[in-house]
Motif scaffolding. Structure first.
Motif, PDB file in Angstrom:
ATOM      1  N   UNK A 129      13.678   1.009 -10.171  1.00 44.92           N
ATOM      2  CA  UNK A 129      12.455   0.237 -10.113  1.00 44.92           C
ATOM      3  C   UNK A 129      12.349  -0.669  -8.900  1.00 44.92           C
ATOM      4  N   UNK A 130      13.378  -0.654  -8.053  1.00 41.80           N
ATOM      5  CA  UNK A 130      13.405  -1.512  -6.876  1.00 41.80           C
ATOM      6  C   UNK A 130      12.742  -0.774  -5.713  1.00 41.80           C
ATOM      7  N   UNK A 131      11.446  -1.007  -5.512  1.00 39.28           N
ATOM      8  CA  UNK A 131      10.688  -0.297  -4.495  1.00 39.28           C
ATOM      9  C   UNK A 131      10.715  -1.056  -3.182  1.00 39.28           C
ATOM     10  N   UNK A 132      11.029  -0.336  -2.108  1.00 39.16           N
ATOM     11  CA  UNK A 132      11.041  -0.926  -0.787  1.00 39.16           C
ATOM     12  C   UNK A 132       9.965  -0.268   0.062  1.00 39.16           C
ATOM     13  N   UNK A 133       9.393  -1.048   0.980  1.00 41.76           N
ATOM     14  CA  UNK A 133       8.328  -0.543   1.833  1.00 41.76           C
ATOM     15  C   UNK A 133       8.661  -0.820   3.285  1.00 41.76           C
ATOM     16  N   UNK A 134       8.188   0.048   4.156  1.00 37.88           N
ATOM     17  CA  UNK A 134       8.355  -0.144   5.594  1.00 37.88           C
ATOM     18  C   UNK A 134       7.066   0.261   6.282  1.00 37.88           C
ATOM     19  N   UNK A 135       6.716  -0.488   7.332  1.00 42.29           N
ATOM     20  CA  UNK A 135       5.538  -0.178   8.136  1.00 42.29           C
ATOM     21  C   UNK A 135       5.936  -0.239   9.599  1.00 42.29           C
ATOM     22  N   UNK A 136       5.463   0.715  10.397  1.00 38.35           N
ATOM     23  CA  UNK A 136       5.783   0.732  11.818  1.00 38.35           C
ATOM     24  C   UNK A 136       4.596   1.266  12.607  1.00 38.35           C
ATOM     25  N   UNK A 137       4.392   0.721  13.807  1.00 38.83           N
ATOM     26  CA  UNK A 137       3.370   1.181  14.745  1.00 38.83           C
ATOM     27  C   UNK A 137       4.085   1.711  15.976  1.00 38.83           C
ATOM     28  N   UNK A 138       3.649   2.856  16.522  1.00 37.60           N
ATOM     29  CA  UNK A 138       4.321   3.340  17.719  1.00 37.60           C
ATOM     30  C   UNK A 138       3.932   2.502  18.934  1.00 37.60           C
ATOM     31  N   UNK A 139       4.748   2.589  19.992  1.00 39.14           N
ATOM     32  CA  UNK A 139       4.545   1.750  21.178  1.00 39.14           C
ATOM     33  C   UNK A 139       3.218   2.027  21.859  1.00 39.14           C
ATOM     34  N   UNK A 140       2.744   3.244  21.719  1.00 39.74           N
ATOM     35  CA  UNK A 140       1.471   3.608  22.341  1.00 39.74           C
ATOM     36  C   UNK A 140       0.284   3.056  21.566  1.00 39.74           C
ATOM     37  N   UNK A 141       0.541   2.508  20.394  1.00 42.04           N
ATOM     38  CA  UNK A 141      -0.478   1.904  19.533  1.00 42.04           C
ATOM     39  C   UNK A 141      -1.628   2.878  19.243  1.00 42.04           C
ATOM     40  N   UNK A 142      -1.252   4.126  18.931  1.00 39.84           N
ATOM     41  CA  UNK A 142      -2.270   5.099  18.544  1.00 39.84           C
ATOM     42  C   UNK A 142      -2.073   5.609  17.127  1.00 39.84           C
ATOM     43  N   UNK A 143      -1.033   5.124  16.443  1.00 40.44           N
ATOM     44  CA  UNK A 143      -0.805   5.556  15.068  1.00 40.44           C
ATOM     45  C   UNK A 143       0.144   4.583  14.373  1.00 40.44           C
ATOM     46  N   UNK A 144       0.099   4.573  13.040  1.00 39.07           N
ATOM     47  CA  UNK A 144       1.049   3.760  12.281  1.00 39.07           C
ATOM     48  C   UNK A 144       1.393   4.475  10.983  1.00 39.07           C
ATOM     49  N   UNK A 145       2.526   4.095  10.426  1.00 44.86           N
ATOM     50  CA  UNK A 145       3.037   4.756   9.224  1.00 44.86           C
ATOM     51  C   UNK A 145       3.437   3.718   8.190  1.00 44.86           C
ATOM     52  N   UNK A 146       3.214   4.053   6.924  1.00 47.42           N
ATOM     53  CA  UNK A 146       3.687   3.256   5.788  1.00 47.42           C
ATOM     54  C   UNK A 146       4.515   4.178   4.907  1.00 47.42           C
ATOM     55  N   UNK A 147       5.724   3.730   4.570  1.00 46.92           N
ATOM     56  CA  UNK A 147       6.617   4.512   3.715  1.00 46.92           C
ATOM     57  C   UNK A 147       7.046   3.654   2.540  1.00 46.92           C
ATOM     58  N   UNK A 148       6.918   4.186   1.340  1.00 47.61           N
ATOM     59  CA  UNK A 148       7.361   3.505   0.123  1.00 47.61           C
ATOM     60  C   UNK A 148       8.527   4.284  -0.461  1.00 47.61           C
ATOM     61  N   UNK A 149       9.587   3.569  -0.819  1.00 46.03           N
ATOM     62  CA  UNK A 149      10.784   4.163  -1.389  1.00 46.03           C
ATOM     63  C   UNK A 149      10.905   3.741  -2.856  1.00 46.03           C
ATOM     64  N   UNK A 150      10.727   4.708  -3.781  1.00 47.04           N
ATOM     65  CA  UNK A 150      10.840   4.458  -5.215  1.00 47.04           C
ATOM     66  C   UNK A 150      12.197   4.941  -5.709  1.00 47.04           C
ATOM     67  N   UNK A 151      12.868   4.143  -6.556  1.00 48.09           N
ATOM     68  CA  UNK A 151      14.145   4.525  -7.158  1.00 48.09           C
ATOM     69  C   UNK A 151      13.943   4.770  -8.639  1.00 48.09           C
ATOM     70  N   UNK A 152      14.136   6.010  -9.076  1.00 46.99           N
ATOM     71  CA  UNK A 152      13.894   6.371 -10.472  1.00 46.99           C
ATOM     72  C   UNK A 152      15.170   6.257 -11.306  1.00 46.99           C
ATOM     73  N   UNK A 153      14.973   6.186 -12.630  1.00 45.53           N
ATOM     74  CA  UNK A 153      16.103   6.074 -13.540  1.00 45.53           C
ATOM     75  C   UNK A 153      16.949   7.333 -13.565  1.00 45.53           C
TER      76      UNK A 153
END
Length: 559
Positions: free
Chosen positions: A203-227
């Motif tokens: 249940x401990x969900x972690x998130x990360x967000x990053x933008x590339x150096x060219x500033x033309x795209x970004x990503x969001x990643x969520x990490x879910x831990x299941x039982x």
């Protein structure tokens, strides 16, 4: 902020032979007051006309406290041209709002936010887009999860994510994980491993967000831990118009391994996501005299997913940082020898960005000069608790890698004979600064250590440091006491003092690795102390926000 005070300071310190003449220019705004007790610079952008846009995050106190972002547009002389207050307000149905990141793409500032909506019974992620030219606001939903979907993924805690982001120096660094007792700062290279043991609870969900150096795209990643001991990653990639380019579920079975996410990075063209992780397979535990873990790099595109495992031979690496540099994919971090709890040097891995095969792996031992800097003589003792801070690229494609000894210490509480309890104290330590330069092939050119002893709060706004690269020289801004401590063997150490007595120092390391320093502001010249760890680089200048109670002031240091 109408009156601008210009100070032209070029002073020569006589404390030690390190002190030199470093040319610089200082500008200050007038001292101003606002209602925001807690405020710091989180973003600055050029306006294209010699001016600058500064964004400050704030939290106001009172019966109905507000939080949000304050936009200030200045001309080249720090004259305030325009301002805008973006308050983060939600109806009572939207619970636990948390900001995942703030950055600029195109001509808009994007503030990415997530909350739980009671009426919709959904977790919703939205983008607040604010125009740089006229501060016009637009909102767009990026994605959502229904409550039932979240149950399938294993749960989601926005309150924990809020705590993570409250302790971030940058909201777009692509890192996973919350601070822990022995690893309080993101990208911490501590050898203790304690934070890894606690990183995969259900249940401990972690998130990360990053933008590339060219500033033309970004990503969001969520990490879910299941039982059921599986990790599910929900991966999103958006273009500069907030259009979704990738949405993918990625599952890792963790029954036979401990699996720890490190960080994400984006390709130059904005079409690929690189995920770095570290795993401890059960079969490796049975091997003697070998490292018990391996690193894994995974590449996500619209069409496929590819992974490659690589090990660190007989060396131990607590954490790696992924870097996309031109067409190269690089992983870099500090390493130690096996069974040794002290870091020995810097590791460098170059991977093929298409096949993910390791092309080069190098382990560079700290130089003798580095050991002399730190200890005054060659000793069999190196660093612990190194926290990654900055990465710069020189004109010759060399890498400058900066880190800091950051760690927590605490004192135990005591019970009195009367039955009362006196609680212990927690100290956030910000000590020596490490700067390392490697060439384009990953070979060590020099490594230096700047001796420093400081303690501060969790964010360390007035201690720690800000660093920048200008004309191939590395600069560090550090607050310290008036008296720089002289150490044996012609060395110096920057010491802590009371917040309102800080003197601002500028340290320079030239392309050959030689360094000098100079005091550029005395506390008697300042009405407010400046938050030296939150400096924002803009061209050949660095901006700092000063604060003392309700008083604030903006400082610009030009090199």
């Amino acid at each position: 902020m109408k009156k601008i005070i210009y100070l032209f300071l070029i002073t020569l310190l006589s404390i030690s032979s390190f002190a030199q003449n470093i040319p610089f220019k200082i500008q200050k705004s007038e001292v101003f007051k606002d209602e925001y007790g807690e405020s710091q610079i989180v973003l600055s952008e050029e306006d294209g006309r010699g001016g600058i846009l500064i964004v400050r995050s704030y939290k106001s106190s009172g019966i109905s406290p507000n939080s949000g972002y304050y936009f200030e547009h200045y001309d080249g002389n720090l004259k305030l041209l325009n301002e805008y207050d973006f308050q983060i307000k939600h109806p009572v149905s939207q619970k636990t709002p948390v900001v995942l990141g703030i950055f600029r793409i195109e001509n808009k500032i994007r503030i990415i936010e997530m909350f739980y909506d009671l009426n919709e019974k959904s977790y919703i992620c939205i983008a607040n887009s604010i125009s740089v030219s006229d501060f016009a606001l637009e909102k767009k939903e990026l994605f959502r999860f229904t409550r039932d979907e979240i149950k399938e993924y294993g749960g989601l805690s926005l309150s924990e994510t809020f705590y993570q982001n409250a302790n971030m120096k940058s909201l777009i660094n692509g890192s996973f994980g919350a601070p822990s007792e022995e690893s309080p700062f993101l990208f911490n290279f501590s050898l203790s491993g304690k934070s890894e043991k606690n990183s995969s609870s259900s249940g401990n969900t972690k998130m990360a967000l990053v933008v590339n150096k060219e500033q033309n795209t970004f990503s969001i990643v969520l990490n879910f831990n299941k039982k059921d001991h599986s990790d599910i990653l929900k991966i999103y990639l958006f273009d500069n118009q907030l259009n979704k380019k990738i949405e993918r579920d990625f599952t890792k079975d963790t029954n036979d391994r401990k699996y720890i996410l490190q960080n994400i990075e984006l390709s130059k063209d904005g079409n690929s996501i690189y995920l770095l992780s570290k795993s401890y397979p059960k079969e490796m535990k049975e091997k003697e005299n070998e490292v018990k873990y391996q690193f894994e790099i995974t590449k996500f595109t619209q069409d496929k997913v590819e992974s490659q495992i690589f090990d660190t031979k007989e060396h131990f690496i607590g954490s790696l940082k992924t870097i996309v540099k031109d067409e190269k994919l690089i992983c870099i971090g500090f390493y130690s020898d096996q069974y040794d709890k002290r870091y020995k040097g810097i590791s460098y891995f170059e991977l093929d960005s298409l096949t993910l095969q390791v092309k080069t792996s190098k382990f560079n031992v700290f130089s003798e000069q580095f050991i002399l800097d730190k200890y005054g003589k060659i000793k069999n003792k190196e660093l612990k608790y190194l926290t990654f801070k900055n990465l710069f690229t020189t004109e010759n494609n060399e890498l400058i890698f900066n880190a800091e000894e950051s760690y927590i210490t605490s004192t135990a509480g005591n019970y009195s004979t009367s039955g009362g309890y006196s609680g212990g104290r927690t100290y956030y330590n910000y000590d020596d600064v490490v700067s390392i330069k490697i060439d384009e092939e990953g070979n060590l050119l020099w490594s230096r250590n700047i001796n420093k002893r400081q303690t501060g709060d969790e964010l360390g706004s007035f201690v720690s440091y800000t660093s920048t690269l200008i004309n191939n020289d590395v600069y560090f801004f550090i607050n310290a006491s008036e008296k720089i401590k002289n150490l044996e063997n012609n060395r110096i150490e920057f010491r802590d003092t009371r917040k309102n007595k800080y003197n601002l120092n500028l340290i320079r390391i030239n392309p050959n690795g030689d360094f000098d320093y100079q005091e550029i502001l005395d506390d008697e010249e300042n009405e407010v102390p400046f938050m030296v760890s939150n400096g924002i680089k803009f061209g050949n200048s660095v901006f700092f926000l000063g604060k003392k109670g309700t008083k604030k002031q903006l400082l610009k240091v030009s090199i």
